[in-house]
Scaffold this motif. Sequence first.
Motif, mmCIF file in Angstrom:
data_model
loop_
_atom_site.group_PDB
_atom_site.id
_atom_site.type_symbol
_atom_site.label_atom_id
_atom_site.label_comp_id
_atom_site.label_asym_id
_atom_site.label_seq_id
_atom_site.Cartn_x
_atom_site.Cartn_y
_atom_site.Cartn_z
ATOM 1 N N ALA A 1 23.952 81.393 72.674
ATOM 2 C CA ALA A 1 24.814 81.475 71.495
ATOM 3 C C ALA A 1 25.446 82.863 71.326
ATOM 4 O O ALA A 1 26.373 83.020 70.537
ATOM 5 C CB ALA A 1 24.002 81.120 70.243
ATOM 6 N N ARG A 2 24.956 83.826 72.056
ATOM 7 C CA ARG A 2 25.486 85.199 71.959
ATOM 8 C C ARG A 2 26.794 85.303 72.744
ATOM 9 O O ARG A 2 26.950 84.683 73.789
ATOM 10 C CB ARG A 2 24.475 86.210 72.500
ATOM 11 C CG ARG A 2 23.093 86.077 71.902
ATOM 12 C CD ARG A 2 23.081 86.468 70.464
ATOM 13 N NE ARG A 2 21.891 85.925 69.813
ATOM 14 C CZ ARG A 2 21.622 86.073 68.553
ATOM 15 N NH1 ARG A 2 22.446 86.735 67.784
ATOM 16 N NH2 ARG A 2 20.545 85.552 68.025
ATOM 17 N N PRO A 3 27.734 86.122 72.265
ATOM 18 C CA PRO A 3 29.039 86.171 72.929
ATOM 19 C C PRO A 3 29.045 86.872 74.285
ATOM 20 O O PRO A 3 29.856 86.538 75.140
ATOM 21 C CB PRO A 3 29.908 86.932 71.923
ATOM 22 C CG PRO A 3 28.955 87.718 71.092
ATOM 23 C CD PRO A 3 27.685 86.927 71.043
ATOM 24 N N HIS A 4 28.150 87.818 74.506
ATOM 25 C CA HIS A 4 28.192 88.601 75.745
ATOM 26 C C HIS A 4 26.806 88.623 76.396
ATOM 27 O O HIS A 4 26.010 89.522 76.139
ATOM 28 C CB HIS A 4 28.633 90.038 75.461
ATOM 29 C CG HIS A 4 29.916 90.139 74.710
ATOM 30 N ND1 HIS A 4 31.125 89.770 75.237
ATOM 31 C CD2 HIS A 4 30.183 90.571 73.463
ATOM 32 C CE1 HIS A 4 32.077 89.969 74.351
ATOM 33 N NE2 HIS A 4 31.535 90.444 73.261
ATOM 34 N N VAL A 5 26.548 87.631 77.243
ATOM 35 C CA VAL A 5 25.236 87.511 77.876
ATOM 36 C C VAL A 5 25.391 87.201 79.348
ATOM 37 O O VAL A 5 26.201 86.360 79.732
ATOM 38 C CB VAL A 5 24.396 86.382 77.225
ATOM 39 C CG1 VAL A 5 23.074 86.195 77.953
ATOM 40 C CG2 VAL A 5 24.152 86.661 75.759
ATOM 41 N N ILE A 6 24.595 87.894 80.145
ATOM 42 C CA ILE A 6 24.401 87.487 81.540
ATOM 43 C C ILE A 6 22.917 87.178 81.645
ATOM 44 O O ILE A 6 22.083 88.072 81.542
ATOM 45 C CB ILE A 6 24.815 88.587 82.529
ATOM 46 C CG1 ILE A 6 26.259 88.912 82.340
ATOM 47 C CG2 ILE A 6 24.412 88.206 83.940
ATOM 48 C CD1 ILE A 6 27.149 89.029 83.501
ATOM 49 N N ALA A 7 22.592 85.900 81.779
ATOM 50 C CA ALA A 7 21.212 85.450 81.943
ATOM 51 C C ALA A 7 21.039 85.080 83.404
ATOM 52 O O ALA A 7 21.787 84.252 83.930
ATOM 53 C CB ALA A 7 20.928 84.268 81.026
#
Length: 195
Positions: A118-124
Amino acid sequence: MKRDIILSGVGGQGILSIATVIGKAALDEGLHLKQAEVHGMSQRGGDVQSNLRISSDPIASDLIPKGRADIIISLEPMEALRYLPYLSTEGWIITGTTPFVNIDNYPDQEALQKDLSARPHVIAIDVEAIAKQAASPRSANIVLLGAAAPFLDIEAGKLEAGVRAVFARKGEEIVNMNLAAFRAGYEYAQKSLKR
């Protein structure tokens, strides 16, 4: 140039090695650096967190105020979420996806992933799987460093030189293994950004 970075994870995952490599690269670029570390009970899998502040200008404090971190780099998804109050509205989360379940009331893994998504800036990134494929499972932390590299404002070559310097005493094979891990993480992040 200014980067405020929170590094987090569980004791034994290699968070402080990531901080050392970034610090070495920053100093080699002539940047100012301040670091504050909070060591959890690493022998028991406690949380480990480090504030790393890098700037072209002098830095007054080694602690990052809430809402000001540019990046959260975490080897563990729950630990990434723990430090969200420190992340700026435009900040990035670079996190491993494999939970380190070390407490009885560890959050539901699906809920964790949903919260991160749900976060706008994520690299998982599944750093363990990529490390195993590219180099060695023991280099998962350096895969994560590679995935964070595009956001650090430090030339990738300088970070690779930092990897070489930090692992040189362990021999050429370990250096090359960690360089392969770094490059695999970096490539993953580049592909993620193009999506």
